[in-house]
Every structure is written in C-alpha cells, then in structure tokens.
Design an enzyme around this catalytic site. Structure first.
Site, short mmCIF file in Angstrom:
data_model
loop_
_atom_site.label_atom_id
_atom_site.label_comp_id
_atom_site.label_asym_id
_atom_site.label_seq_id
_atom_site.Cartn_x
_atom_site.Cartn_y
_atom_site.Cartn_z
N GLU A 45 1.00 -1.16 -0.02
CA GLU A 45 -0.10 0.02 -0.07
C GLU A 45 0.84 1.17 -0.10
OE1 GLU A 45 -2.79 -0.12 3.15
OE2 GLU A 45 -4.00 -1.66 2.18
N HIS A 72 -8.74 10.59 4.31
CA HIS A 72 -8.38 9.58 3.30
C HIS A 72 -8.74 10.20 1.93
CE1 HIS A 72 -8.51 5.96 1.11
NE2 HIS A 72 -8.25 5.30 2.17
N ARG A 79 -0.94 9.43 2.23
CA ARG A 79 -2.25 9.91 1.99
C ARG A 79 -2.52 11.40 2.07
NH1 ARG A 79 -5.29 5.47 6.25
NH2 ARG A 79 -5.37 3.51 4.75
#
Length: 542
Positions: free
Chosen positions: A126, A243, A289
């Site tokens: 990720e 997010h 993020r």
C-alpha cells in the site's frame, strides 16, 4: 471553566458494580486487551451500541506486519518513521514493528482467516510501504473478519462480561486516580457506576467531527473527551488524517475505497481524464495519504469538479474477486469497477492524535489506560502509515494487559467501596440538539479541514466556543452527550491547529505551507489548567 463531569450525579445514590478491569470499546483494541487480561481478574467490557459496532468493522485494506521473506521490522520501522514526518516516537514504533508479527499470528490462532496465496499469506503493498506487508481477509473485509474472530472468542470466555448499549459519560476520579466510570445503561434507562482498579479506553476516534467522513456514527470521540475532562493529557490533536478516496455519490454515505485498490494499480484521473499524481509526488498514487488527498483537492479546485475519478479498470475482472465488498457496493449504485472509473473525494478518516500514553498504554492519569485510535503513543507521528492502525490496537492492547495487571495489585476493592464521587451544576436554559451536531460538522469541514489558515481556525474556535457554552450538567441523552464531546474536541483540534504554525503530515496551513524542523519538531500537548481552561504545552519529539 470547563466541566469535569457532564451530568449531575452522586455515586452513593446510584447502583454500583465492582470489577478489576473495565475495557470500554469493542473494536480490535478493546477486545484484544480484554482477552489478554481475562485470566487476571474480573473483566467488564462496555460498548455503547452492540458488540459489532466499531471502526474495526470498516477497515478494508488490511493489517501491516513484517512477515514476508524480503521484509523486516527494520524496513517497517523505516516506512512508519518516514510517513510520520519526524514526529513518531521511536520507542513506540519499535514496539509496534517488533511485536506486531507475533500479535498477528495470535489473531490467526484465535480464528482469523487471512487470504492466502498458495501456502503463504497474500501480502499487499500500500501507499508509502516499501514492501508488500499488508495481510487482508476476504479481499477487502479484513476488519470484519478480525472483529468477528475476536467477538467469537470473547463470547466464549466466561471470565469476560459484556454489557451492550451502555454509554460512557465520564471517568470517575478520586484522590488523583481513575477509579471507574459513570455510564448510562440504555436497556435499564438509568445511570450506573462501575468501579474498577483500572480503566481502559478503547473508544475509537472522532471522525464524526466532520461533515464528510468514512467513520461510523459511533465515532464521536467520547473516550478522548472524557479523558480530557478527567485531567489526562491529549497529544497531536492537529493531525487529522483525511482519506483521499471516499466514494462520492449524491445521496449515499461516504464509503471508503481502500488504499489497496491503488496498491493494485488503480490510477487517479481528473475531470479531463488525465492522470495527475505524478505532478505532485514521484510515488504517484502510492504517495502518503496527506499528499494524495491535497492533490485531489487541488485538482477539484482547478477543474471546478466536486470529485476526481479512480480508474480501477486497469486491474481488470480480478477487481471483483480482490475487492468484493467495494465492488458490490459500487455495483449497487450502478458503477462497475471493472468497466468504469468511480468518483472519489477526500473524507475525514483517522484521528491521529488522542489521549497521550506511554508505550504501555498508561495515560497521565493513574489508573487510566488508552489504546487504539483513542490513544496517542507516538506511533503515527504527523501521518499514519496505511494499515498500521489495526496493528497498533494489538500491540498496545497486549502491553496494557501486562501493565494494568501489575498496577491493579496495589488497589484494594474495599478502597473502591468506600469512595464517593459527585457533581452538581446550575441549570441553564441552553441545550445541545441534533442541529448543533450538524453545525459542529460544518464548522470543522469548512474551517479545520484539509487546508487550514489562521483566520479560519480562529473563527472555528469562536463558533465552537459558543456551542461549548451549552455543555454542562443539564445534558440528559446519548445524543446530547455525544454532541458535547464533539463540541469539546472540535475546539481543542482547532486550538492545536492554530498553534502549529507550519505544515506537516496531516496538518496543512496555507499561511505556513512549509515544514519547519527547526521550530516545530515538537508535539503539542493539550490539558486543562487549574481553572479548567485548555492550555497547550510543547513537548520535544524524540
């Protein structure tokens, strides 16, 4: 002066129950802590809704642990420190990455079934991870799988008592230590006092502070606000993680589109159909993020669009198998991930700051512990590395179980039975209502969101301060108590964001757009002064 308690009460006039340990919250942090300490005394677990209601249920991407052949705790630590932008506390990160793999294997022994690739665990890479180290279950239902496994085990344990529909109102404090909690028993419709040798707050974050959020309705920061009122210190409140990719669909709640989708190759494109992340960061879609979220906001501003697009068609038909929950949700809204891009926009996601703890979950108030998203041990610094949150709940839940058992030996039940705690307030005409909650969420989204500026933060503080004047001993419902907690926390977040005059991680100031290590390599602690007002204290990072 801020209230120590939210309601009028006298513990001598209320029904009381005594335990060795009370854990509040039934996410991964609370359930795992309870299981680790279950053999050491009488254990009560409280949840304000049902056992299944927690943010853990919504965790899609997975849980990070250095178990791959090419991976190591050292590499995991390097990535975590890089994401935290200089504000991670090294001792906490060392505990996380070194003890994490064994905790994950214990989840397997408890019954969690992670996805496999042959004889090995299927590991995903990720954003901001240098190696594939994210375990997942049922594609994108990792949190649900973990919560179910832990819940089954807790239900099987005769030594763990679970009370559902019980709302934490406040931490009871006597002689400078936490001695239990004042709660509202929903089924019985009455206040109850639970006294204990140690109290653990695993109550989750405060995503409901914001109009747009991926968090469930229960995420109202109750434990964090209660700890603050009780006198515990909070830390890093200015760092709220947004997010980048929540599903944008008119009339539907914000639904998280996991970072793992980008990890599998999905690309972000703007209104014109152009891929843009490479213009902001060489890591493109796999940047941290905060970088991705601000890039999306910039593209939305440039093009006048309320969202951008996430193109997962490059993954092909496999997207339905790899992300079945996301695929079904989008398909029900008429969007086929395998064939068309999906509209996404940032939403409030994770409360990086929280109740200040040491590496064994101890808060600055003796007898009170905190774990999971409610806590701030310094693991995440200024920006949480993807999929570290579930791991944090395990590692520090295990450590809390060790620490509180030792501390509880010094507290006698007879001492608890002899205590009397009470509070009374003058009645006022002002009352918090559901409209106040919406106003808090609008204020926070408009003025304390992804991009911040002094004037906006000052305005937010003023507006939230007016709402805070309604907080006092006249509140008498779960909705009002939740709204009071949001009003208190919102003002504290705005205060901390105003105090940090730089940009770092999840905190971005348009009037101070640069990172300033010379002046701001510090943590901001928030606590009540002797008059009950909020004060901010600088704490050196290290």
């Amino acid at each position: 002066m801020g209230p120590r308690y939210l309601v009028d009460f006298d513990s001598q006039r209320l029904e009381k129950a005594y335990y060795d340990y009370i854990v509040i919250g039934t996410g991964i942090a609370g359930l795992y802590t309870a299981l680790r300490a279950k053999d050491q005394g009488r254990m009560l677990v409280i949840t304000k809704r049902k056992l299944a209601d927690s943010s853990t249920e919504f965790a899609q991407g997975g849980i990070a642990a250095a178990i791959g052949d090419e991976d190591s705790p050292r590499l995991h630590m390097r990535d975590t420190l890089a994401a935290g932008v200089g504000l991670c506390l090294a001792e906490a990160v060392e505990a996380l990455v070194n003890e994490g793999p064994e905790c994950v294997m214990e989840l397997v022994r408890i019954g969690t079934q992670f996805d496999m690739a042959g004889d090995d665990y299927a590991l995903t890479k990720e954003g901001a991870h240098s190696e594939p180290r994210v375990l997942h279950a049922r594609g994108d239902a990792t949190g649900e799988e973990i919560r179910q496994a832990l819940s089954r085990r807790v239900a099987e344990e005769s030594g763990i008592e679970v009370h559902e529909d019980v709302f934490l109102i406040d931490i009871l404090v006597a002689e400078g230590r936490a001695v239990g909690v004042l709660a509202y028993d929903g089924p019985a419709q009455r206040y109850r006092v639970y006294l204990a040798k140690a109290v653990v707050l695993a109550t989750g974050g405060a995503g409901q502070l914001y109009r747009n959020t991926t968090n469930p309705l229960v995420a109202t920061g109750d434990g964090i606000a209660a700890a603050y009122r009780a006198g515990a210190e909070l830390m890093d409140l200015e760092f709220v993680q947004f997010h980048p990719t929540a599903l944008f669909h008119e009339g539907s709640p914000k639904f998280l589109i996991s970072e793992a989708v980008r990890g599998e190759g999905a690309r972000l494109i703007n209104k014109e159909g152009c891929r843009f992340m490479g213009d902001y960061d060489p890591r493109a879609e796999l940047a941290p993020r905060d970088v991705v979220a601000r890039a999306i906001v910039d593209q939305m501003r440039r093009t006048g669009s309320p969202h951008v697009w996430l193109d997962a068609t490059v993954i092909g038909p496999r997207v339905a198998e790899r992300f079945p929950k996301i695929y079904r949700t989008c398909l029900n809204l008429g969007i086929d991930l395998a064939r068309q891009p999906i509209p996404v926009a940032p939403a409030a996601h994770y409360f990086t700051g929280g109740i200040r703890t040491d590496t064994y979950g101890r808060t600055t108030l003796p007898g009170l512990y905190a774990c999971g998203e409610a806590a701030c041990a310094g693991v995440h610094g200024a920006n949480r590395l993807a999929s570290n949150s579930l791991l944090e709940g395990l590692v520090f839940g295990k450590r809390i179980a060790e620490a509180m058992v030792e501390e509880a030996r010094g507290v006698e039940e007879e001492y608890l039975k002899g205590l009397r705690v009470s509070a009374s307030f003058p009645r006022t005409a002002a009352r918090l209502d559901s409209g106040d909650r919406r106003r808090i969420q609008e204020i926070m989204w408009d003025h304390v969101g992804l991009v911040r500026e002094a004037g906006e933060l000052q305005l937010a503080g003023t507006l939230l301060g007016r709402l805070g004047q309604k907080v006092g001993g006249h509140l008498d419902s779960v909705e009002q108590w939740e709204t009071a907690n949001l009003a208190i926390l919102g003002r504290l977040v705005a205060r901390a964001a105003l105090a940090r005059r730089e940009s770092r991680g999840g905190h971005y100031r348009s009037d101070f757009p640069k990172r300033d290590d010379e002046g701001w390599l510090i943590h901001l602690l928030v606590r009540q002064d002797p008059q009950g007002e909020a004060e901010i204290v600088e704490y050196q990072a290290g």
